[in-house]
Design an enzyme around this catalytic site. Structure first.
Site, PDB file in Angstrom:
ATOM      1  CB  CYS A 383      -0.972  -0.030   1.179  1.00 59.74           C
ATOM      2  SG  CYS A 383      -2.340   1.149   1.009  1.00 59.74           S
ATOM      3  CG  HIS A 518      -3.706  -3.708   2.792  1.00 59.69           C
ATOM      4  ND1 HIS A 518      -2.785  -3.304   3.738  1.00 59.69           N
ATOM      5  CD2 HIS A 518      -4.235  -2.576   2.269  1.00 59.69           C
ATOM      6  CE1 HIS A 518      -2.771  -1.977   3.787  1.00 59.69           C
ATOM      7  NE2 HIS A 518      -3.632  -1.514   2.907  1.00 59.69           N
ATOM      8  CD  GLU A 520      -1.599  -6.510   5.015  1.00 64.11           C
ATOM      9  OE1 GLU A 520      -1.812  -5.356   5.441  1.00 64.11           O
ATOM     10  OE2 GLU A 520      -1.141  -6.744   3.872  1.00 64.11           O
TER      11      GLU A 520
END
Length: 550
Positions: A383, A518, A520
């Site tokens: 990001c 993102h 994750e």
């Protein structure tokens, strides 16, 4: 009919209700049940999207674009069901909904009160969240009620849970209460009185826990458990010792060995097959027996509160599991780099710059990115980490002096990162935004599928396309992409509609990747994540290469 387990907390907050709820869900899922989880947050904010990371920790983004509590990240990591907007709601959302109904005249002129209107709305939200999973065929919905028993803010939620259990009748609801049993070093003993008082407070409002999870820094002796049982009116076998461990992935086995799932299933009138926790046993074995180790430098500005990067830290742990390596994460304050320089990065095997907002600390992050690029250190930018990598490359390679983001410098001579004023949302609607738009509703959020450029590192990691979640307002400015590509950068993925850059990489570097999304949020201990696994393998290779050259 869906059955419910309500998880409450007592004595203090941050005991790990989310981990406890997710662990119980994992055990029940291993017994063949279709399980979902919900988180009820008592704060008046509509969602945590505009809350400070220091106040709330990480904001977890669901596939459908909801900004939610970080516990939903734990839920997705522990069970197979994906969370959605309906899996997390707040007091703010409840009141917002009730007030809309009142303005429409839905209550037919009645006085709107906490009971029954607010509590009924809470029950409706809970039922809606449970029905959204498994095409309405959810066996068990585990509902975590945020806050601590005794808090004013939590009372409507607890009352709603009590009413719900009464209305559904016997064998359709159970209560699990997580509480603290502190160890007083000066006295050399565990103290059970706070737990006794917490359960008494719960019983005063008509809730009688089926299971007590007693959190301590050590195992609770049987005589102390017996004391808790007697004063709390909870059977001894339902007073569960939950001690500190070095990995949250050990909790399902800890609870199962003490029979928590059997007690809950009995309370719900369920007789599912025995639990199979072999997958969790294998994960723990991989964690405890790594074949190598790497040190990752995570450069950010919220490093004093690692909860701000919870999903990211867990994704790196998952990558370690799937590469049989121990991942040591070193949190580095980017402002510290601004004052002390980059010498503190020399021992690292890889560098990572996570997402974030605001100008503070950005020059330190850019310095860390430049160090990684110039010294061949594996780099992953997520990001903001990708945007800053583009800024660094523009300044020092592409010859665009003064390049910046309009978030940090609205008058930058080369705004290589800027606010995109018009874009299409997930439903295909065109939305517009500018610097005066509300922060809570102006970001690109949720999952979006993008094609990947053939022959790139991105394709070797993801395949032909990527489907990841977003949470950002600013984008790489397409006006400058030709200049950046002429200097050696490759834009390896773009959005299919707006043609916005989603991934960048440097082919001349051993491993240098930036992503606007993102990743994750979609990593799990079961499956890991291809991007993080590739990143950790690159870190292992860099470590081995440095050892050869030493």
């Amino acid at each position: 009919m869906t059955k419910y387990v309500f998880v409450t907390g007592g004595v203090v907050s941050s005991l790990g209700k989310g981990i406890a709820a997710a662990s119980l869900a994992a055990i029940l899922e291993s017994r063949g049940l279709q399980v979902t989880l919900l988180k009820l947050d008592p704060y008046i904010n509509v969602d945590p999207g505009t809350m400070s990371p220091f106040q709330h920790g990480e904001v977890f983004v669901t596939e459908d674009g909801a900004e939610t509590d970080l516990d939903l990240g734990h839920y997705e990591r522990f069970i197979s069901a994906r969370m959605r907007k309906v899996n997390n709601f707040t007091t703010g959302q409840i009141y917002e909904s009730v007030l809309r109904k009142e303005r429409r005249g839905d209550y037919l002129g009645k006085t709107v009160q906490v009971i029954p209107h607010i509590t009924n709305e809470i029950q409706d939200f809970v039922a809606r969240g449970a029905e959204a999973a498994w095409n309405g065929a959810t066996d068990v919905a585990i509902v975590e009620i945020g806050g601590t028993v005794g808090d004013i803010e939590s009372l409507p939620f607890l009352e709603a849970a009590r009413q719900m259990s009464l209305r559904m009748g016997r064998n359709n609801a159970a209560f699990v209460h997580l509480t603290l049993v502190p160890y007083i070093a000066s006295a050399g003993e565990l103290k059970t009185k706070p737990t006794q008082h917490s359960v008494q407070k719960l019983r005063e409002i008509g809730i009688y826990p089926n299971v007590l999870l007693c959190r301590a820094d050590r195992r609770i002796p049987d005589d102390e458990r017996a004391k808790i049982s007697m004063f709390s009116n909870v059977p001894l076998d339902a007073v569960i010792s939950v001690w500190d461990v070095d990995s949250i992935y050990k909790i399902p086995a800890m609870l199962h060995k003490q029979g928590v799932d059997n007690i809950v299933c009995e309370a719900l009138g369920l007789t599912p097959p025995p639990a199979d926790l072999s997958m969790w046993d294998n994960l723990v074995d991989a964690l405890e027996h790594p074949q190598d180790s790497v040190t990752i430098g995570m450069v950010g500005k919220y490093v004093d509160l690692t909860e701000s990067y919870k999903s990211l830290s867990e994704a790196l742990v998952h990558a370690g599991i799937h590469t049989r390596s121990k991942v040591n994460i070193e949190y580095i304050d980017s402002e510290d780099i601004e004052t002390r320089g980059t010498d503190q990065l020399k021992h690292l095997d890889a560098i990572l710059v996570p997402g974030g907002f605001g100008k503070r600390g950005t020059e330190g992050k850019i310095a860390a990115i430049r160090y990684a690029r110039e010294n061949g250190v594996p780099y992953l930018g997520i990001c903001l980490g990708m945007q800053l990598a583009v800024i660094e490359f523009a300044r020092h390679v592409a010859g665009l002096g003064g390049a910046n983001s309009t978030e940090f410098d609205p008058a930058a001579p080369h705004p290589v990162v800027a606010l995109i004023t018009e874009w299409m949302d997930r439903e295909g609607r065109v939305e517009r935004r500018d610097n005066s738009s509300d922060l809570g509703g102006t970001m690109r959020k949720g999952a979006q599928r993008c094609p990947i450029r053939p022959g790139t590192r991105a394709q070797s990691i993801y395949g032909d396309d990527v489907n990841e979640r977003h949470r950002h307002r600013y984008e790489v400015n397409n006006v400058y992409v030709p200049r950046l590509e002429d200097a050696g950068m490759v834009i390896s993925a773009r959005t299919p509609t707006e043609n916005l850059p989603e991934m960048m990489e440097l082919p001349s570097h051993p491993w240098f990747v930036g992503v606007q999304f993102h990743p994750e949020f979609t990593s799990t201990p079961r499956d890991g994540h291809p991007l993080f696994s590739s990143y950790i393998r690159a870190a292992l290779e860099h470590k081995a290469q440095r050892a050869k050259e030493a």
